[in-house]
Design a protein around this motif. Sequence first.
Motif, PDB file in Angstrom:
ATOM      1  N   GLY A 177     -43.347  30.337  -5.593  1.00 30.78           N
ATOM      2  CA  GLY A 177     -44.091  30.174  -7.041  1.00 30.78           C
ATOM      3  C   GLY A 177     -45.432  31.430  -7.194  1.00 30.78           C
ATOM      4  O   GLY A 177     -45.289  31.726  -5.895  1.00 30.78           O
ATOM      5  N   GLY A 178     -46.571  30.946  -8.173  1.00 35.20           N
ATOM      6  CA  GLY A 178     -47.564  31.941  -8.198  1.00 35.20           C
ATOM      7  C   GLY A 178     -47.994  32.042  -8.771  1.00 35.20           C
ATOM      8  O   GLY A 178     -47.283  31.018 -10.115  1.00 35.20           O
ATOM      9  N   LEU A 179     -48.599  33.336  -9.698  1.00 38.11           N
ATOM     10  CA  LEU A 179     -49.722  32.819 -10.716  1.00 38.11           C
ATOM     11  C   LEU A 179     -48.601  34.605 -11.739  1.00 38.11           C
ATOM     12  O   LEU A 179     -48.381  35.735 -10.736  1.00 38.11           O
ATOM     13  CB  LEU A 179     -50.765  33.538 -10.444  1.00 38.11           C
ATOM     14  CG  LEU A 179     -51.690  34.126 -12.184  1.00 38.11           C
ATOM     15  CD1 LEU A 179     -51.575  33.321 -13.261  1.00 38.11           C
ATOM     16  CD2 LEU A 179     -53.223  34.731 -11.047  1.00 38.11           C
ATOM     17  N   VAL A 180     -48.541  33.997 -12.298  1.00 41.08           N
ATOM     18  CA  VAL A 180     -47.862  34.824 -13.375  1.00 41.08           C
ATOM     19  C   VAL A 180     -48.098  35.508 -14.813  1.00 41.08           C
ATOM     20  O   VAL A 180     -48.637  34.267 -15.523  1.00 41.08           O
ATOM     21  CB  VAL A 180     -46.381  34.804 -13.521  1.00 41.08           C
ATOM     22  CG1 VAL A 180     -45.708  33.791 -13.848  1.00 41.08           C
ATOM     23  CG2 VAL A 180     -45.214  36.215 -14.343  1.00 41.08           C
ATOM     24  N   GLN A 181     -48.447  36.076 -15.647  1.00 40.73           N
ATOM     25  CA  GLN A 181     -48.453  35.915 -17.170  1.00 40.73           C
ATOM     26  C   GLN A 181     -47.670  36.245 -17.681  1.00 40.73           C
ATOM     27  O   GLN A 181     -46.456  36.115 -17.108  1.00 40.73           O
ATOM     28  CB  GLN A 181     -48.874  37.814 -17.450  1.00 40.73           C
ATOM     29  CG  GLN A 181     -50.219  38.077 -16.709  1.00 40.73           C
ATOM     30  CD  GLN A 181     -50.514  39.396 -17.215  1.00 40.73           C
ATOM     31  OE1 GLN A 181     -50.234  39.986 -17.941  1.00 40.73           O
ATOM     32  NE2 GLN A 181     -51.710  40.347 -16.511  1.00 40.73           N
ATOM     33  N   ALA A 182     -47.948  34.930 -18.913  1.00 37.58           N
ATOM     34  CA  ALA A 182     -46.510  35.286 -20.249  1.00 37.58           C
ATOM     35  C   ALA A 182     -45.826  35.900 -20.148  1.00 37.58           C
ATOM     36  O   ALA A 182     -46.210  37.117 -20.487  1.00 37.58           O
ATOM     37  CB  ALA A 182     -47.557  34.782 -21.440  1.00 37.58           C
ATOM     38  N   GLY A 183     -44.493  35.364 -20.433  1.00 38.36           N
ATOM     39  CA  GLY A 183     -44.140  36.693 -20.395  1.00 38.36           C
ATOM     40  C   GLY A 183     -43.068  37.133 -18.894  1.00 38.36           C
ATOM     41  O   GLY A 183     -42.226  38.300 -19.285  1.00 38.36           O
ATOM     42  N   GLY A 184     -43.741  37.078 -18.363  1.00 41.09           N
ATOM     43  CA  GLY A 184     -42.641  37.628 -16.736  1.00 41.09           C
ATOM     44  C   GLY A 184     -42.271  36.646 -16.737  1.00 41.09           C
ATOM     45  O   GLY A 184     -41.853  35.361 -16.481  1.00 41.09           O
ATOM     46  N   SER A 185     -41.437  36.604 -15.032  1.00 41.04           N
ATOM     47  CA  SER A 185     -40.772  35.940 -13.956  1.00 41.04           C
ATOM     48  C   SER A 185     -40.946  36.323 -12.670  1.00 41.04           C
ATOM     49  O   SER A 185     -41.737  36.457 -12.305  1.00 41.04           O
ATOM     50  CB  SER A 185     -39.599  36.526 -14.777  1.00 41.04           C
ATOM     51  OG  SER A 185     -38.817  37.473 -15.591  1.00 41.04           O
ATOM     52  N   LEU A 186     -40.784  35.032 -12.623  1.00 41.80           N
ATOM     53  CA  LEU A 186     -40.746  34.461 -10.447  1.00 41.80           C
ATOM     54  C   LEU A 186     -39.155  33.722 -10.486  1.00 41.80           C
ATOM     55  O   LEU A 186     -38.082  33.248 -11.032  1.00 41.80           O
ATOM     56  CB  LEU A 186     -41.722  32.831 -11.346  1.00 41.80           C
ATOM     57  CG  LEU A 186     -43.004  33.709 -11.215  1.00 41.80           C
ATOM     58  CD1 LEU A 186     -44.418  32.549 -10.931  1.00 41.80           C
ATOM     59  CD2 LEU A 186     -43.453  34.465  -9.492  1.00 41.80           C
TER      60      LEU A 186
END
Length: 115
Positions: free
Chosen positions: A9-18
């Motif tokens: 888990g973590g912080l990601v911008q909209a449109g990104g992936s994890l």
Amino acid sequence: QVQLVESGGGLVQAGGSLRLSCAGSRLLYAMAWYRQVPGKQRELVATVSSGGSTNYADSVKGRFTISRDNAKNTMYLQMNSLRPEDTAVYYCAAKTSVFGEYNVWGQGTQVTVSS
């Protein structure tokens, strides 16, 4: 004692992936990913059977992919095209018997998607 540990888990911008991982202490039966936002009901995101058959919530179809590696006792959730509404604590869960309920749970991992 069966244990599940989530990571990724973590912080990601909209449109990104994890990619989330769920490591089990032994091979289990069906496994699933749930997510929960404070004050809201826990939501089933995706399931994968011991044989690899998958199901998805409508909200994540086409964006998320659940998979498992039985040799590693590990389940994954690849999350693409993330949206702010995907922000939640994500939990992995598993069944310890073939016809039982999801009775083993991980500690959760926070996913935050910024707009």
